[in-house]
Scaffold this motif. Structure first.
Motif, PDB file in Angstrom:
ATOM      1  N   ASP A 141      26.074 -35.156 -50.940  1.00 62.17           N
ATOM      2  CA  ASP A 141      26.128 -33.695 -51.004  1.00 62.17           C
ATOM      3  C   ASP A 141      24.727 -33.103 -51.043  1.00 62.17           C
ATOM      4  O   ASP A 141      24.446 -32.107 -50.373  1.00 62.17           O
ATOM      5  N   LEU A 164      23.200 -33.228 -47.549  1.00 62.81           N
ATOM      6  CA  LEU A 164      23.811 -32.248 -46.650  1.00 62.81           C
ATOM      7  C   LEU A 164      23.336 -30.840 -46.985  1.00 62.81           C
ATOM      8  O   LEU A 164      23.091 -30.025 -46.095  1.00 62.81           O
ATOM      9  N   TRP A 204      30.798 -29.280 -49.919  1.00 62.21           N
ATOM     10  CA  TRP A 204      30.923 -30.462 -49.062  1.00 62.21           C
ATOM     11  C   TRP A 204      32.127 -31.311 -49.416  1.00 62.21           C
ATOM     12  O   TRP A 204      32.680 -31.989 -48.556  1.00 62.21           O
TER      13      TRP A 204
END
Lengths: 274, 271
Positions: free
Chosen positions: B235, B238, B247
């Motif tokens: 996460d 990202l 996410w």
């Protein structure tokens, strides 16, 4: 053209398509158009002799009655000039197209080798060719290379360059550039990119434009003879000079039939290439 | 092997698309390039085959510095790099066969390609590739008569027809449905494995990228912000690439959808 939003009204926000300034300009534009129309009407009336105009229906009836029936037997003398006319149109179109294709590639902003120098030159050539009518090209050429078919062919060719090149370069500018990028990415040379990515995309436009121009040229070459550049026009001017109205009518019939056939051919070809 | 060193690109408008991008791709590695729209993914792969001119830095493929090449030498370098495009970028009005054979344009003289007189080896390679992508029946059809998935297969065949040393793939699945997307990704993966071909795949779909690539490079505003295995996309990573988003929700949907299938099973399925 941007709309305006105003929130000062009590019934929620009001949206107007044009700002007050744009509306005013638009009304002014319409007003000027009306002024121009009135002015032109006045100009036209100044040099018109209304006695002649009132006589017009009688005159038209008179010439009409002399034209009818057309001199059908006169067709025997028309075959050869008709053949000349078709040849002028066809050869002229071929010359025009042959020159127009490279000019179009030089004029299209996405294929021209230089936007600063070559492109303006190509565009100038196109404008020059387009701005002078075939009949005027023929007048000039009859004076330069003498009367006959050659003057007609070259006149049609010169006029066609601009027409074909303009429509073709617009077609080139509208191609899908992704296809060009993909072919370039394979390591293709400039000539190969034109052959594989550009030509396939403009081919339908090319055939459509060329045949359309040929069709126009058939019509234009029927009158080139009026200034001595060969074809049906020579016969037409001779018949007009001797007031042989029934022969004139016969020539009109021949022109009409030829044009109908050429339009049919060009419609079929355009259908086939799309 | 491909090596990028401090690659930068600033457009004439002043926008910096890439700044100081450096990484290496060894033979046979499939790299997924992810990042938000406008991060410079397209610019990066177009700099490699010089469809876009890099401003600074070097791009080394084998022993050649691609960033310095001009004219003929550049075309000879481009033919070593196959490229697959988002909207397929096939020449719509040419046949499938002509499109595949256009992969040989960098090798044959212009008069030969103009007359479509390709050598028997080129033609048999094209037919074998069409067979491999499942389109051998369609070689004589015009490209615009094919469906999206079929067109992308022709795009793959065209790139492989170049016999490339590197594959650049720009959003191969953006215009395709989920099933076709997977088939296309699988096809690209298989082709790379068979030929020990390195590839850079520019892709929006993070799940597809994780499933079908060996390594992920995350690009954010023209800078590499992640470079590592697909499993490392946590996460936090990202968020670093794309900005804040939930996410887990994305993963949750994917997990219920894909739970019983592992990537290995998917690959074994073939196409």
């Amino acid at each position: 053209m941007t709309g305006t939003l105003s929130t000062d009204t009590t019934s929620g926000p009001a949206w107007q398509y044009r700002t007050p300034r744009q509306s005013l300009l638009q009304w002014l534009g319409w007003f000027l158009l009306v002024v121009l129309t009135v002015f032109c009407w006045q100009l036209m009336n100044e040099n018109t002799i209304w006695a002649f105009v009132s006589d017009a229906p009688d005159q038209a009836m008179d010439i009409g009655s002399r034209m009818f029936p057309p001199a059908w037997g006169y067709i025997g003398q028309l075959w050869e000039p008709l053949w000349d006319t078709i040849n002028i149109a066809t050869l002229g179109t071929l010359i025009g197209v042959a020159i127009a294709v490279p000019v179009a590639f030089l004029a299209a902003s996405n294929t021209t080798p230089s936007t600063r120098f070559v492109r303006p030159l190509a565009l100038l050539l196109i404008v020059t060719s387009r701005s002078i009518n075939s009949l005027i090209w023929a007048l000039l050429l009859v004076a330069i290379i003498g009367p006959g078919l050659l003057a007609g062919v070259i006149a049609i060719g010169l006029r066609s360059i601009g027409f074909v090149a303009k429509l073709l370069y617009e077609a080139i500018e509208e191609i899908d550039f992704n296809q060009v990028e993909a072919v370039r990415a394979t390591g293709a040379s400039g000539a190969q990119v034109i052959d594989y990515a550009i030509v396939p995309q403009i081919l339908p436009a090319f055939w459509g434009i060329s045949v359309f121009r040929w069709d126009i040229n058939i019509r234009e070459s029927t009158i080139l003879g009026l200034v001595g550049a060969g074809g049906l026009g020579i016969q037409l001017s001779a018949s007009l000079a001797t007031l042989a109205w029934n022969q004139v009518a016969m020539i009109f019939v021949v022109i009409l039939v030829t044009v109908v056939i050429s339009e049919w051919v060009s419609a079929r070809v355009r259908q086939a290439v799309i | 092997m491909l090596k990028l060193d401090k690659l930068s690109k600033t457009y004439a408008t002043g926008d910096t698309a890439l700044s100081q991008v450096s990484f290496e791709v060894p033979a046979g590695q499939v790299v997924g390039l992810i990042g938000p729209s406008g991060a410079g993914k397209s610019t990066l792969i177009r700099c490699i085959n010089r469809l876009v001119e890099p401003t600074e830095g070097t791009i080394t493929l084998g022993d050649t510095d691609l960033a310095r090449l001009q004219g003929r030498a550049l075309r000879r370098a481009r033919r070593r790099i196959g490229m697959i495009f988002q909207e397929y970028a096939l020449v719509e009005r040419l046949t499938v066969m002509e499109n595949v054979l256009s992969g040989r344009l960098g090798y044959v003289p212009a008069w030969r390609s103009f007359l479509r007189r390709y050598s028997p080896e080129d033609v048999s390679r094209a037919l074998a590739l069409l067979e491999q992508v499942g389109l051998s029946q369609h070689f004589n059809k015009r490209a615009d008569a094919l469906s999206g998935g079929q067109r992308q297969r022709v795009g793959i065949a065209r790139a492989l027809e170049q016999d490339p040393e590197l594959l650049l793939v720009d959003e191969p699945t953006a215009s395709l449905d989920p099933k076709t997307s997977r088939q296309i990704m699988r096809l690209i993966g298989t082709a790379c494995r068979e030929r020990n071909l390195p590839a850079i795949i520019n892709i929006h779909d993070v799940m597809l990228a994780q499933q079908f690539t060996d390594r992920i490079i995350g690009l954010q505003a023209g800078k590499v912000v992640y470079d590592g295995p697909p499993t490392g996309l946590t996460d936090a990573v990202l968020t670093r690439i794309y900005g804040d988003e939930d996410w887990n929700q994305m993963r949750g949907e994917e997990a219920t959808d894909e739970a019983p299938r592992t990537p290995e099973v998917d690959l074994a399925e073939g196409i």
